[in-house]
Design an enzyme around this catalytic site. Structure first.
Site, PDB file in Angstrom:
ATOM      1  CE1 TYR A 223       1.088  -0.045   4.423  1.00 13.64           C
ATOM      2  CE2 TYR A 223       0.047   2.101   4.223  1.00 13.64           C
ATOM      3  CZ  TYR A 223       0.851   1.217   4.924  1.00 13.64           C
ATOM      4  OH  TYR A 223       1.438   1.616   6.117  1.00 13.64           O
TER       5      TYR A 223
ATOM      6  CE  LYS B 186       3.249   3.333   3.217  1.00 17.63           C
ATOM      7  NZ  LYS B 186       3.581   3.471   4.661  1.00 17.63           N
TER       8      LYS B 186
ATOM      9  CD  GLU C  56      10.010   1.893  10.727  1.00 17.02           C
ATOM     10  OE1 GLU C  56       9.961   2.862   9.943  1.00 17.02           O
ATOM     11  OE2 GLU C  56       9.722   0.739  10.382  1.00 17.02           O
TER      12      GLU C  56
ATOM     13  CG  LEU D 171       8.446   2.511   4.854  1.00 12.99           C
ATOM     14  CD1 LEU D 171       8.255   1.331   3.890  1.00 12.99           C
ATOM     15  CD2 LEU D 171       7.122   3.227   5.073  1.00 12.99           C
TER      16      LEU D 171
HETATM   17  C1  DCS Z   1       6.271   1.945   9.755  1.00 12.43           C
HETATM   18  C2  DCS Z   1       6.392   3.265   9.039  1.00 12.43           C
HETATM   19  N1  DCS Z   1       7.590   3.891   9.030  1.00 12.43           N
HETATM   20  C3  DCS Z   1       7.744   5.081   8.411  1.00 12.43           C
HETATM   21  C4  DCS Z   1       6.685   5.703   7.766  1.00 12.43           C
HETATM   22  C5  DCS Z   1       6.927   7.041   7.095  1.00 12.43           C
HETATM   23  O1  DCS Z   1       6.988   6.846   5.712  1.00 12.43           O
HETATM   24  P1  DCS Z   1       6.533   8.001   4.706  1.00 12.43           P
HETATM   25  O2  DCS Z   1       7.383   9.217   5.045  1.00 12.43           O
HETATM   26  O3  DCS Z   1       6.810   7.446   3.351  1.00 12.43           O
HETATM   27  O4  DCS Z   1       5.087   8.253   4.986  1.00 12.43           O
HETATM   28  C6  DCS Z   1       5.421   5.080   7.728  1.00 12.43           C
HETATM   29  C7  DCS Z   1       4.289   5.767   6.999  1.00 12.43           C
HETATM   30  N2  DCS Z   1       3.037   5.179   7.155  1.00 12.43           N
HETATM   31  C8  DCS Z   1       1.927   5.678   6.392  1.00 12.43           C
HETATM   32  C9  DCS Z   1       1.836   7.173   6.348  1.00 12.43           C
HETATM   33  O5  DCS Z   1       0.573   7.483   6.931  1.00 12.43           O
HETATM   34  N3  DCS Z   1      -0.067   6.359   7.332  1.00 12.43           N
HETATM   35  C10 DCS Z   1       0.665   5.246   7.033  1.00 12.43           C
HETATM   36  O6  DCS Z   1       0.380   4.087   7.263  1.00 12.43           O
HETATM   37  C11 DCS Z   1       5.264   3.840   8.378  1.00 12.43           C
HETATM   38  O7  DCS Z   1       4.065   3.212   8.397  1.00 12.43           O
END
Ligand code: DCS
Length: 282
Positions: A31, A145, A177, A201
């Site tokens: 996703y 992701k 993270e 991620l």
């Molecule tokens: C586990 C994890 N780490 C880092 C990030 C940050 O990545 P981006 O800068 O590319 O957003 C996300 C974003 N998760 C998405 C962003 O908003 N909701 C989500 O599930 C995440 O789910």
């Protein structure tokens, strides 16, 4: 409200996915969440490229090019007249009688997307947010992701129950993270954040922040840092598509630095906002 199901734009009320869809049964899919400001996707290309990369990593080939995906998202955003918010999109390995083994080549991935109004978290970005610590119990391919978000949501639920915004995850002494964001600390003016490997991620926001740091000669050290370094940090911030650059002012009940957002984080927020305005207008 319009959504995309199997590549077709239709009304949300008639959107249906089969009970034997592999995303529903196995979480077998990938996703993306892409921010929209002034009706325009922010870092859209980077997100769509990562979606295709995530799909490749689980041996799934998407039947769309990044350009085709971009125009479908733009069509959905304009049909829903979205100004500020997000577009959510996912691909699963399709609908097929339940079997761990991949379905045959005749089964196409299931493509779903929708938009949602999400205001910028201005007040939280101004005041900063609180966080808890939690063990990172996830698998060893956090770089993908994927729809396998149980580890993420169990930690986020704990944070919410503690009245906190995010859970800062760690494997033993090493911080990885957040449950839905990347985590950085600032010490003596240097930004330290976990290297992009299989344990995190590689956030698009993280990459944008690092690009800004390079352009502004702000020193960055991409490496894992410890819980001790976290508790001794001058500043802590989280970064993600929905959270932008979010100051963290408390970790597990202890204030970070002065207990208020610090100057390095503030500067990054200003620079990040300028980048949003450059790409999406004011
Ligand atoms: C586990 C994890 N780490 C880092 C990030 C940050 O990545 P981006 O800068 O590319 O957003 C996300 C974003 N998760 C998405 C962003 O908003 N909701 C989500 O599930 C995440 O789910």
């Amino acid at each position: 409200e319009y959504v995309i199901v199997d590549g077709e734009i239709l009304d949300r009320t008639v959107a249906k996915v089969d009970i034997e869809d592999r995303g529903y049964q196995f979480g077998d899919g990938v996703y993306e969440v892409i921010r929209v400001y002034n009706g325009k996707m922010f870092t859209g290309k980077e997100h769509l490229n990562r979606l295709i990369e995530s799909a490749e990593k689980i041996r799934m080939e998407l039947p769309y090019s990044p350009e085709e995906l971009e125009s479908k998202m733009e069509e959905l955003i304009s049909k829903n007249e979205l100004d500020t918010g997000i577009v959510y999109m996912q691909f699963t390995r399709g609908t097929s009688p339940r079997n761990h083994v991949f379905p045959g080549g005749d089964v196409a991935p299931t493509f779903v997307a929708y938009t949602r109004k999400v205001a910028r978290p201005v007040e939280s970005m101004e005041k900063g947010v609180r966080s808890i610590l939690d063990e990172d119990i996830r698998w060893l391919r956090c770089d993908i992701k994927s729809l396998n978000l149980l580890g993420n949501l169990l930690s986020k639920q704990k944070a919410a129950e503690a009245g906190c915004f995010e859970a800062i995850l760690h494997r033993g002494e090493s911080v990885t993270e957040g449950s839905h964001s990347n985590i950085s600390i600032v010490k003596d003016g240097v930004i330290i954040t976990h290297q992009a490997d299989n344990l995190i991620l590689n956030g698009i926001t993280r990459q944008k922040v690092l690009e800004i740091c390079r352009n502004e000669n702000i020193s960055v050290d991409e490496r894992a840092f410890t819980l001790d370094e976290l508790s001794a940090a001058d500043e802590v911030f989280s970064s993600g598509t929905t959270v932008e650059v979010m100051p963290i002012v408390e970790v597990d009940g202890k204030p970070v630095g002065t207990g208020n957002p610090g100057p390095v984080t503030r500067n990054l927020q200003d620079l990040f906002k300028a980048e949003i305005e450059r790409q999406c207008g004011k």
